[in-house]
Design an enzyme around this catalytic site. Structure first.
Site, PDB file in Angstrom:
ATOM      1  N   THR A 139      11.962  -7.527 -20.896  1.00 29.28           N
ATOM      2  CA  THR A 139      13.304  -7.749 -21.433  1.00 29.28           C
ATOM      3  C   THR A 139      13.280  -8.714 -22.618  1.00 29.28           C
ATOM      4  O   THR A 139      12.410  -9.584 -22.697  1.00 29.28           O
ATOM      5  CB  THR A 139      14.208  -8.331 -20.314  1.00 29.28           C
ATOM      6  OG1 THR A 139      15.412  -8.815 -20.879  1.00 29.28           O
ATOM      7  CG2 THR A 139      13.543  -9.494 -19.585  1.00 29.28           C
ATOM      8  N   TYR A 164      15.530 -15.757 -13.663  1.00 31.44           N
ATOM      9  CA  TYR A 164      15.201 -14.340 -13.876  1.00 31.44           C
ATOM     10  C   TYR A 164      14.277 -14.165 -15.072  1.00 31.44           C
ATOM     11  O   TYR A 164      13.196 -13.570 -14.960  1.00 31.44           O
ATOM     12  CB  TYR A 164      16.486 -13.516 -14.077  1.00 31.44           C
ATOM     13  CG  TYR A 164      16.221 -12.174 -14.744  1.00 31.44           C
ATOM     14  CD1 TYR A 164      15.553 -11.163 -14.061  1.00 31.44           C
ATOM     15  CD2 TYR A 164      16.620 -11.930 -16.067  1.00 31.44           C
ATOM     16  CE1 TYR A 164      15.277  -9.940 -14.681  1.00 31.44           C
ATOM     17  CE2 TYR A 164      16.353 -10.717 -16.684  1.00 31.44           C
ATOM     18  CZ  TYR A 164      15.681  -9.725 -15.986  1.00 31.44           C
ATOM     19  OH  TYR A 164      15.407  -8.526 -16.607  1.00 31.44           O
TER      20      TYR A 164
HETATM   21  P1  NAD Z   1      18.005  -2.574 -11.106  1.00 31.74           P
HETATM   22  O1  NAD Z   1      18.292  -3.889 -10.454  1.00 31.74           O
HETATM   23  O2  NAD Z   1      19.096  -1.594 -11.295  1.00 31.74           O
HETATM   24  O3  NAD Z   1      16.849  -1.833 -10.282  1.00 31.74           O
HETATM   25  C1  NAD Z   1      15.734  -2.476  -9.755  1.00 31.74           C
HETATM   26  C2  NAD Z   1      15.078  -1.556  -8.725  1.00 31.74           C
HETATM   27  O4  NAD Z   1      13.870  -2.181  -8.246  1.00 31.74           O
HETATM   28  C3  NAD Z   1      15.949  -1.288  -7.499  1.00 31.74           C
HETATM   29  O5  NAD Z   1      15.928   0.097  -7.180  1.00 31.74           O
HETATM   30  C4  NAD Z   1      15.285  -2.100  -6.400  1.00 31.74           C
HETATM   31  O6  NAD Z   1      15.457  -1.555  -5.094  1.00 31.74           O
HETATM   32  C5  NAD Z   1      13.830  -2.048  -6.834  1.00 31.74           C
HETATM   33  N1  NAD Z   1      13.009  -3.157  -6.303  1.00 31.74           N
HETATM   34  C6  NAD Z   1      13.347  -4.476  -6.283  1.00 31.74           C
HETATM   35  N2  NAD Z   1      12.343  -5.178  -5.696  1.00 31.74           N
HETATM   36  C7  NAD Z   1      11.368  -4.287  -5.384  1.00 31.74           C
HETATM   37  C8  NAD Z   1      10.084  -4.399  -4.786  1.00 31.74           C
HETATM   38  N3  NAD Z   1       9.610  -5.589  -4.383  1.00 31.74           N
HETATM   39  N4  NAD Z   1       9.344  -3.286  -4.626  1.00 31.74           N
HETATM   40  C9  NAD Z   1       9.823  -2.073  -4.985  1.00 31.74           C
HETATM   41  N5  NAD Z   1      11.034  -1.905  -5.559  1.00 31.74           N
HETATM   42  C10 NAD Z   1      11.794  -2.992  -5.748  1.00 31.74           C
HETATM   43  O7  NAD Z   1      17.298  -2.934 -12.479  1.00 31.74           O
HETATM   44  P2  NAD Z   1      17.362  -2.179 -13.896  1.00 31.74           P
HETATM   45  O8  NAD Z   1      18.525  -2.679 -14.643  1.00 31.74           O
HETATM   46  O9  NAD Z   1      17.177  -0.735 -13.672  1.00 31.74           O
HETATM   47  O10 NAD Z   1      16.055  -2.796 -14.574  1.00 31.74           O
HETATM   48  C11 NAD Z   1      14.795  -2.166 -14.417  1.00 31.74           C
HETATM   49  C12 NAD Z   1      13.746  -2.997 -15.137  1.00 31.74           C
HETATM   50  O11 NAD Z   1      14.076  -3.092 -16.505  1.00 31.74           O
HETATM   51  C13 NAD Z   1      13.631  -4.431 -14.625  1.00 31.74           C
HETATM   52  O12 NAD Z   1      12.275  -4.785 -14.613  1.00 31.74           O
HETATM   53  C14 NAD Z   1      14.401  -5.251 -15.654  1.00 31.74           C
HETATM   54  O13 NAD Z   1      13.880  -6.555 -15.740  1.00 31.74           O
HETATM   55  C15 NAD Z   1      14.142  -4.455 -16.911  1.00 31.74           C
HETATM   56  N6  NAD Z   1      15.188  -4.525 -17.954  1.00 31.74           N
HETATM   57  C16 NAD Z   1      16.496  -4.281 -17.656  1.00 31.74           C
HETATM   58  C17 NAD Z   1      17.447  -4.294 -18.676  1.00 31.74           C
HETATM   59  C18 NAD Z   1      18.908  -4.009 -18.403  1.00 31.74           C
HETATM   60  O14 NAD Z   1      19.724  -4.156 -19.304  1.00 31.74           O
HETATM   61  N7  NAD Z   1      19.293  -3.560 -17.203  1.00 31.74           N
HETATM   62  C19 NAD Z   1      17.062  -4.569 -19.986  1.00 31.74           C
HETATM   63  C20 NAD Z   1      15.714  -4.824 -20.256  1.00 31.74           C
HETATM   64  C21 NAD Z   1      14.795  -4.776 -19.228  1.00 31.74           C
HETATM   65  O1  TDX Z   2      31.244 -10.814 -14.965  1.00 33.73           O
HETATM   66  C1  TDX Z   2      30.604 -11.016 -16.008  1.00 33.73           C
HETATM   67  N1  TDX Z   2      31.211 -11.613 -17.067  1.00 33.73           N
HETATM   68  C2  TDX Z   2      30.557 -11.898 -18.238  1.00 33.73           C
HETATM   69  O2  TDX Z   2      31.153 -12.453 -19.173  1.00 33.73           O
HETATM   70  C3  TDX Z   2      29.213 -10.642 -16.135  1.00 33.73           C
HETATM   71  C4  TDX Z   2      28.494  -9.980 -14.996  1.00 33.73           C
HETATM   72  C5  TDX Z   2      28.578 -10.929 -17.329  1.00 33.73           C
HETATM   73  N2  TDX Z   2      29.220 -11.558 -18.334  1.00 33.73           N
HETATM   74  C6  TDX Z   2      28.491 -11.836 -19.601  1.00 33.73           C
HETATM   75  C7  TDX Z   2      27.164 -12.563 -19.431  1.00 33.73           C
HETATM   76  C8  TDX Z   2      26.348 -12.013 -20.564  1.00 33.73           C
HETATM   77  O3  TDX Z   2      26.614 -12.733 -21.760  1.00 33.73           O
HETATM   78  O4  TDX Z   2      28.166 -10.569 -20.163  1.00 33.73           O
HETATM   79  C9  TDX Z   2      26.850 -10.580 -20.756  1.00 33.73           C
HETATM   80  C10 TDX Z   2      25.989  -9.548 -20.066  1.00 33.73           C
HETATM   81  O5  TDX Z   2      25.762  -9.997 -18.738  1.00 33.73           O
HETATM   82  P1  TDX Z   2      24.868  -9.156 -17.697  1.00 33.73           P
HETATM   83  O6  TDX Z   2      25.403  -7.781 -17.586  1.00 33.73           O
HETATM   84  O7  TDX Z   2      24.731  -9.975 -16.454  1.00 33.73           O
HETATM   85  O8  TDX Z   2      23.496  -9.031 -18.499  1.00 33.73           O
HETATM   86  P2  TDX Z   2      22.500 -10.124 -19.112  1.00 33.73           P
HETATM   87  O9  TDX Z   2      22.638 -11.430 -18.440  1.00 33.73           O
HETATM   88  O10 TDX Z   2      22.664 -10.091 -20.602  1.00 33.73           O
HETATM   89  O11 TDX Z   2      21.089  -9.467 -18.680  1.00 33.73           O
HETATM   90  C11 TDX Z   2      20.909  -8.026 -18.785  1.00 33.73           C
HETATM   91  O12 TDX Z   2      20.161  -7.684 -19.921  1.00 33.73           O
HETATM   92  C12 TDX Z   2      18.797  -7.967 -19.932  1.00 33.73           C
HETATM   93  C13 TDX Z   2      20.246  -7.466 -17.527  1.00 33.73           C
HETATM   94  O13 TDX Z   2      20.988  -7.833 -16.380  1.00 33.73           O
HETATM   95  C14 TDX Z   2      18.823  -7.912 -17.415  1.00 33.73           C
HETATM   96  O14 TDX Z   2      18.206  -7.285 -16.289  1.00 33.73           O
HETATM   97  C15 TDX Z   2      18.086  -7.538 -18.654  1.00 33.73           C
HETATM   98  O15 TDX Z   2      16.804  -8.091 -18.636  1.00 33.73           O
END
Ligand code: NAD
Ligand code: TDX
Length: 350
Positions: A139, A164
């Site tokens: 990330t 995180y």
């Molecule tokens: P998510 O929380 O939706 O999904 C995570 C998944 O991992 C879940 O299905 C959970 O059950 C599984 N998991 C957790 N612990 C585990 C374990 N010990 N063994 C096996 N499975 C396990 O997350 P996401 O938003 O899909 O993110 C996926 C990846 O991408 C993460 O590594 C996150 O850091 C990265 N990432 C997310 C974002 C974002 O905006 N969501 C952006 C950049 C990077």
């Molecule tokens: O209720 C809310 N109100 C609010 O203002 C929530 C949940 C978030 N926020 C703000 C916090 C952040 O500035 O919105 C922005 C986005 O928040 P999140 O959705 O929690 O994302 P962020 O903290 O930016 O992290 C996300 O992007 C990078 C993902 O959760 C991570 O897994 C990823 O690595």
């Protein structure tokens, strides 16, 4: 090509599995997922009997299970499995250390052993076989917070703000160290904020859409002027496919969509798209250690692998809002907790 996808029942992992099964007929996916609160097999509904898809309920930190899975044959790994929500890491960092750091280390150890025995893996022809054996999905948050100017490059120093992002930075360094020390063909990808279908409604965009649809308040942290660089999840999936087939081992690739918006602008657009009043917005206490701004410079992945985002934020967000409107039962079952029964129903007898 047997591809091990970890955390495939989550948001990005499930989108990736659907994407890759469709895009690459030679790929068979093994999805191992612990099914934490964020893991939802309903994200993969309909794939249960797909001939190129296997689900295994398990933890990436379970060394014995990982050995067993690799012994069945694995050509490459994409590690999505993680605790992913910043606010949860502020309340309790332990599961973040356990999965994001120790779990990744176990997976790297097993992958390294397997790769030593089959060194051909990870050295295929670009475009036809995996070019890297292990992708660590990371990330932009590992770089910390930006001021009003500038963008993160792969050379930006690591400066994580939350438990995180600190745990993700640790995992990145471990993955790169396994490349340097053991020669494992690893690539690390660092993507900006994703949005799209199947995102758990604790994250900003799905939380705001679903609350607005229920006429509940929309909690905006602080002044709402924090900036995130939004990328449609499908553009992230395409970038990961390119890194898998054409990435260079030992490299880091930043992925981002030139989609910078303040949180307030995102929330106002969602309200506008749903024809809901701005009066639903509630400014609430700020997140501790809240990063002010993220912005990705994706020029390396564009230059080396030809990646470009295809979704503009305006059209992508409108389509995403429509998806949540049309798939109300999906998110209502999360909010009620009913989604947790799906595993037993679909896999209980298997
Ligand atoms: P998510 O929380 O939706 O999904 C995570 C998944 O991992 C879940 O299905 C959970 O059950 C599984 N998991 C957790 N612990 C585990 C374990 N010990 N063994 C096996 N499975 C396990 O997350 P996401 O938003 O899909 O993110 C996926 C990846 O991408 C993460 O590594 C996150 O850091 C990265 N990432 C997310 C974002 C974002 O905006 N969501 C952006 C950049 C990077
Ligand atoms: O209720 C809310 N109100 C609010 O203002 C929530 C949940 C978030 N926020 C703000 C916090 C952040 O500035 O919105 C922005 C986005 O928040 P999140 O959705 O929690 O994302 P962020 O903290 O930016 O992290 C996300 O992007 C990078 C993902 O959760 C991570 O897994 C990823 O690595």
């Amino acid at each position: 090509m047997k591809l091990l996808v970890t955390g495939g029942a989550g948001f990005i992992g499930s989108n990736f599995i659907r994407y890759i099964l469709n895009a690459r007929p030679e790929v068979a996916v093994i999805n191992v997922d612990k099914l934490t609160y964020a893991g939802n097999l309903e994200n993969l509904a309909g794939l249960e009997d797909h001939p190129r898809y296997t689900f295994i309920h398990g933890d990436i930190g379970d060394r014995r299970l990982m050995d067993e899975i690799f012994s069945r044959g694995v050509d490459a790994v994409i590690n999505f499995a993680a605790e992913s929500h910043v606010d949860r890491s502020i309340m309790d960092a332990s599961p973040f250390i356990e999965t994001n750091i120790r779990g990744t280390q176990v997976l790297l150890d097993v992958a390294t052993e397997w790769w030593r025995e089959r060194p051909a893996a990870g050295q295929g022809q670009p475009g036809t076989a995996p070019a890297v054996a292990f992708i660590q999905v990371s990330t932009d948050e590992v770089y910390g917070s930006l001021g009003p100017e500038g963008r993160f490059t792969e050379e930006s120093p690591l400066d994580p703000s939350s438990p995180y992002s600190a745990s993700k930075a640790a995992a990145d360094l471990l993955a790169l160290a396994y490349h340097r020390t053991h020669g494992l063909p690893v690539a690390v990808t660092r993507c900006s904020n994703n949005y799209g279908p199947y995102q758990f409604p604790e994250k900003l965009i799905p939380l705001m859409i679903t609350n607005a649809l229920e006429d509940r308040p929309l909690p905006v942290y602080g002044d709402g002027l924090n900036v995130r660089d939004w990328l449609h999840v499908e553009d992230h999936c395409r970038a990961l496919e390119l890194v898998l087939y054409r990435g260079r081992p030992g490299e880091i690739y930043n992925i981002g969509g030139h989609g910078e918006r303040t949180n307030l602008a995102v929330v106002r657009t969602i309200l506008h798209l749903l024809d809901k009043p701005a009066g639903l917005i509630r400014f609430v206490k700020d997140r501790p250690g809240h990063d002010r701004r993220y912005a990705i410079d994706p020029s390396k992945i564009t230059r080396e692998l030809g990646w470009q985002p295809r979704h503009t934020f305006e059209r992508g967000l409108a389509a995403t809002v429509e998806w949540y409107v049309k798939n109300r039962p999906w998110w209502e079952r999360i909010k009620s907790g009913a989604y947790r029964e799906y595993y037993e129903r679909m896999y209980g007898g298997r």
